[in-house]
Design a protein around this motif. Sequence first.
Motif, PDB file in Angstrom:
ATOM      1  N   ASN A 506       0.817  -1.211   0.000  1.00 13.72           N
ATOM      2  CA  ASN A 506       0.000   0.000   0.000  1.00 13.72           C
ATOM      3  C   ASN A 506       0.858   1.272   0.000  1.00 13.72           C
ATOM      4  OD1 ASN A 506      -2.603   1.111  -0.035  1.00 13.72           O
ATOM      5  ND2 ASN A 506      -2.537   1.514   2.185  1.00 13.72           N
ATOM      6  N   CYS A 508       2.060   4.687  -1.249  1.00 14.67           N
ATOM      7  CA  CYS A 508       1.500   5.789  -2.029  1.00 14.67           C
ATOM      8  C   CYS A 508       1.840   7.121  -1.361  1.00 14.67           C
ATOM      9  CB  CYS A 508      -0.013   5.640  -2.149  1.00 14.67           C
ATOM     10  SG  CYS A 508      -0.747   6.886  -3.219  1.00 14.67           S
ATOM     11  N   THR A 510      -0.372   9.112  -0.536  1.00 19.63           N
ATOM     12  CA  THR A 510      -1.436   9.359   0.435  1.00 19.63           C
ATOM     13  C   THR A 510      -1.352   8.462   1.655  1.00 19.63           C
ATOM     14  OG1 THR A 510      -2.885   7.777  -0.649  1.00 19.63           O
ATOM     15  CG2 THR A 510      -3.005  10.061  -1.399  1.00 19.63           C
ATOM     16  N   THR A 511      -0.470   7.442   1.590  1.00 21.61           N
ATOM     17  CA  THR A 511      -0.392   6.541   2.739  1.00 21.61           C
ATOM     18  C   THR A 511       0.911   6.736   3.503  1.00 21.61           C
ATOM     19  OG1 THR A 511       0.537   4.832   1.310  1.00 21.61           O
ATOM     20  CG2 THR A 511      -1.837   4.777   1.687  1.00 21.61           C
ATOM     21  N   PHE A 537       4.228   3.624   6.320  1.00 24.78           N
ATOM     22  CA  PHE A 537       3.031   3.778   5.484  1.00 24.78           C
ATOM     23  C   PHE A 537       1.844   3.152   6.208  1.00 24.78           C
ATOM     24  CE2 PHE A 537       6.518   4.032   2.533  1.00 24.78           C
ATOM     25  CZ  PHE A 537       6.114   4.947   1.567  1.00 24.78           C
ATOM     26  N   SER A 540      -3.809  -0.694   4.264  1.00 23.80           N
ATOM     27  CA  SER A 540      -4.959  -0.383   3.416  1.00 23.80           C
ATOM     28  C   SER A 540      -6.283  -0.335   4.185  1.00 23.80           C
ATOM     29  CB  SER A 540      -5.050  -1.381   2.267  1.00 23.80           C
ATOM     30  OG  SER A 540      -5.110  -2.681   2.778  1.00 23.80           O
ATOM     31  N   GLY A 545      -4.193   3.378  -0.790  1.00 23.84           N
ATOM     32  CA  GLY A 545      -3.391   4.315  -1.580  1.00 23.84           C
ATOM     33  C   GLY A 545      -3.908   4.486  -2.991  1.00 23.84           C
TER      34      GLY A 545
END
Length: 996
Positions: A506, A508, A510-511, A537, A540, A545
């Motif tokens: 996951n 990303c 955004t993570t 991170f 999920s 992400g």
Amino acid sequence: ESVVSEWRRPPFPDLDPEKDPIIFQQLDLEHYTDDKTPDGMPAPQGGTAPVIRMFGVTAEGHSILCHFHGFLPYFYVKAMAGFKVGLALMCSKFLKITVAVPRLVATTKRMLETGFRTQTYPEHCYSAFESFIDFEIRYSSLLLFQIFRFMTDTGVTGCNWIELVPGKYQVRAGCEMTTSAQLEVDVLWNEFTSHPPDGDWQKIAPIRILSFDIECAGRKGVFPVPNIDPVIQIASVVKKPFIKTIFTLNSCSTIVGSKVFSFRDEKEMLQAFTDFVCAVDPDIISGYNIQNFDLPYLINRANHLKVAKFPYLGRIKDCVTKIEGDEYSNRSKMGSRESEAKLTWREGVQFDALLREQKLRSYTLNAVSFHFLGEQKEDVHHSIITELQNGSAQTRRRLAVYCLKDAFLPIRLLDKLMFIINYMEMARVTGVPLSYLLTRGQSIKVISQLLRKTKEVDLLMPVIPTSNNDEFTGATVIEPIKGYYNQPIATLDFSSLYPSIMQAHNLCYTTLLMKNSKEKENLGPDDFIKTPSGDFFVKSHIRMGLLPEILESLLSARRNAKAMMKVETDPFKRSVLDGRQLALKISCNSVYGFTGAQVGKLPCLEISGSVTAFGRMMIDQTKRHVETQYTVENGYAHNAKVIYGDTDSVMVKFGVATVAESMALGKEAADLVSEKFVKPIKLEFEKVYYPYLLINKKRYAGLYFSSSSEVHDKMDCKGIETVRRDNAPLTANLISTCLQKLLINRDPEGAVDHAKEVISDLLCNRIDISQLIITKELTKTKEEYAAKQAHVELAERMKKRDAGSAPQLGDRVPFVIVCGAKGQAAYLKSEDPIYVLENNLQIDTEHYLKHQLSQPLLRIFEPVLGEAKAQSVLLKGDHTRVKKVVSGKVMGGLMAFAKKRVTCIGCKAVLPKDGAVCVHCETRESQIYQKEIAKLSSLEEKFSRLWTQCQRCQGSLHEEVICTSRDCPIFYMRKKVRIDLESQSSVLRRFGSAAW
DNA sequence: TGCAGCACCTAG
DNA sequence: TCAGCTAGGTGCTGCA
């Protein structure tokens, strides 16, 4: 008009805007501003209105242009304190700033960032999001973003189908048209349907492609200049309908299958060509090197001759086809290739640029045609072109045929390589307009996908100031256990390693939990992970992400395309699907690269560094798992050993004797290891190499078995001379043949014998010069090189000889190494192969043995024969005896010296005066003469054979061969035999009449 | 002669 | 100026 009318598009049928929809495939979008808009469309605010225009083709082949009104540029700024609830990511509110025209975005952003106070809020500096004006001097990047914005907001992807709804569009009358498209309409930006490219909407409209080529009458030794040298012919080939035309200055005999238009006046010819292009109304204009040469030349020439109406080759009325890029070009590697012509509203496909994606030794049209179409083309030197032009209608026809071929080949190559289909599929998959794929890099595709995704989930992309310095560690290459393996080696690969790591963990933007992140404090230990590179991170279940989601949709689309391919029977549709699955694979892999691109729009080394760190860890673990599981102790017959691995693969020696056994264990091991990793990470059995020659890191060869059948699929060579382009073909061919003998025939003696034979041929000058040509790319200007280099120095020398034919920046320079003073540096001994032939220079064969053959040969033979034996067998012995060749002309001074000493043709004794033979040989003069005659006729026969071969290539057996292609081995042979013929004739001339 | 560093190209 | 990444082999130049 009568000349061109027959090629116009079919007339647009009657249209009732209240009842009929308009459906077309969109090919390109552009942004422009207008100070007036049609009635019924939003009026300009503050002077000008932004408009998006979209060009397309209907299923019936009609060209259409659509103006979309009312779409205003906007961006976001982070709101000042005092707003309470916000978006998930930033925990803050955003203000959407809409401006009247894109030009205002930059000023507005600057104003907001400097900060100001309002009545209700104190002074505040606003940081911009999705403003995309990181390069404020470059207005075009902002317009590009405005187009993206329009596309994401309306669901338009590259090359998809657009439907205009009845009653929602206005058709322009003829006098209101701004372009030469058949139909022009005005629409509100959000009142149309955009069809995703699925099902029926995967079809492709009939696209018109025009490819052209020009010839100029150059002067001797100078590159043609538009101010002086006239354009004498313009050939064009259109598809579809299939039209071949040639515009010639002065008369030209008829050519079957082609329309010939001859003109007395060059101006008329240029004008007629523009008229022709406008009548045909192609969607794509293509050709070999047109944007660097043909187009700018035509435009500059027309300018010089004051053909005012010439440069309107695009679709927009009153819009001149301009030559772009004087200001910034000539500095970097990318933008330095002289000026480029910019076409509006037609895609300019610069053909050689597309071909650069294929790795070839040479990128001339001839070399490429030979490689992909198995067909050579003539290469005519510019001095001959002028000669042919000044001849008769017949010689001009000869030139026209040649010119037409050059215009036709790009079209055939586009077809053969399925460029159009593949690029359209790429545009559809990634969402970007077709033209961006041709003119921009990889990252634009990822940006496009990210923008669509962020919009879906209500997130905004930040503006990151570009900075570079930091580095991150890449992949592991397992230390190879070098050697020749006469046993099966199984290869296990992680499929799509980097994409699957990003999905599994996951990873990303955004993570990512930044250092000192407040969010982390509120999370439990099972809510986030620490990557092997030390970054955090969230998992999920907390937040999915974006990148993993993008990857998942790309991968599932790929699975889908592959499944559809299996059941599709129509070969055309299948190739569309194949193009799609390939596009999807490439897009997947470029996501990781994007996060690591430090000069890009959104670098994130925490992501890329974590991805590679996971990769390194996984390769180590895989090696360990396999080696601890497959042991004698665990009941297997042998201990397995990982002998090599690179990034995402391991090569395993299980110790078994057959391909089938190795394969079975490989499959088992792959499944076993896969289980230890998070989904969708998967280790797969790929292939077995048997036998396998492991030379070094990134260098190996082996017979490739993908199934347990008796025969191998292919011989696979990685990193070895056979696949590299920076050595002579002699080296590549010799190594390839030796490897075949070693691996396929398992005949080391045969391989050694062959190598010895080639070495002997080389040293006795029996190797054709085309085999000895090395090519290297000229990557920068001479001044930028720190050390002297063979190809750079040669390019410089060639420039002094003939600036017209000298290699330019970005070209691959062909050269051979000639004899020089002892110990002289190689860069002083590099020479143009044609120059070598013309001046009868000696090839430095010992240099080729020492620097081109010996090391590569030793590297492949040593593992088989052992170091000492390889050395002694290959590089010592009779075959390494050098045959000194007495050359006719060595270099300047020497040649004059050689001439003075006339020797007897029979016994080589120095003769006191001119003549053929010495006193002692006089009795057998007739016999000697016969021998020399025989030599001559054998040369003549050889020459005529080669000549016919060249004639066959040029497509006519009763015309002179004018080709001087540097890529063609026949050309060099023909040239060499011709020189030998001349010297043999002069030998015979010495006999005088007495001998016969 | 040995070695650092550049240049090129390739693996993945 | 408008840009995917890092690892790594090999050959050559230029210098100590």
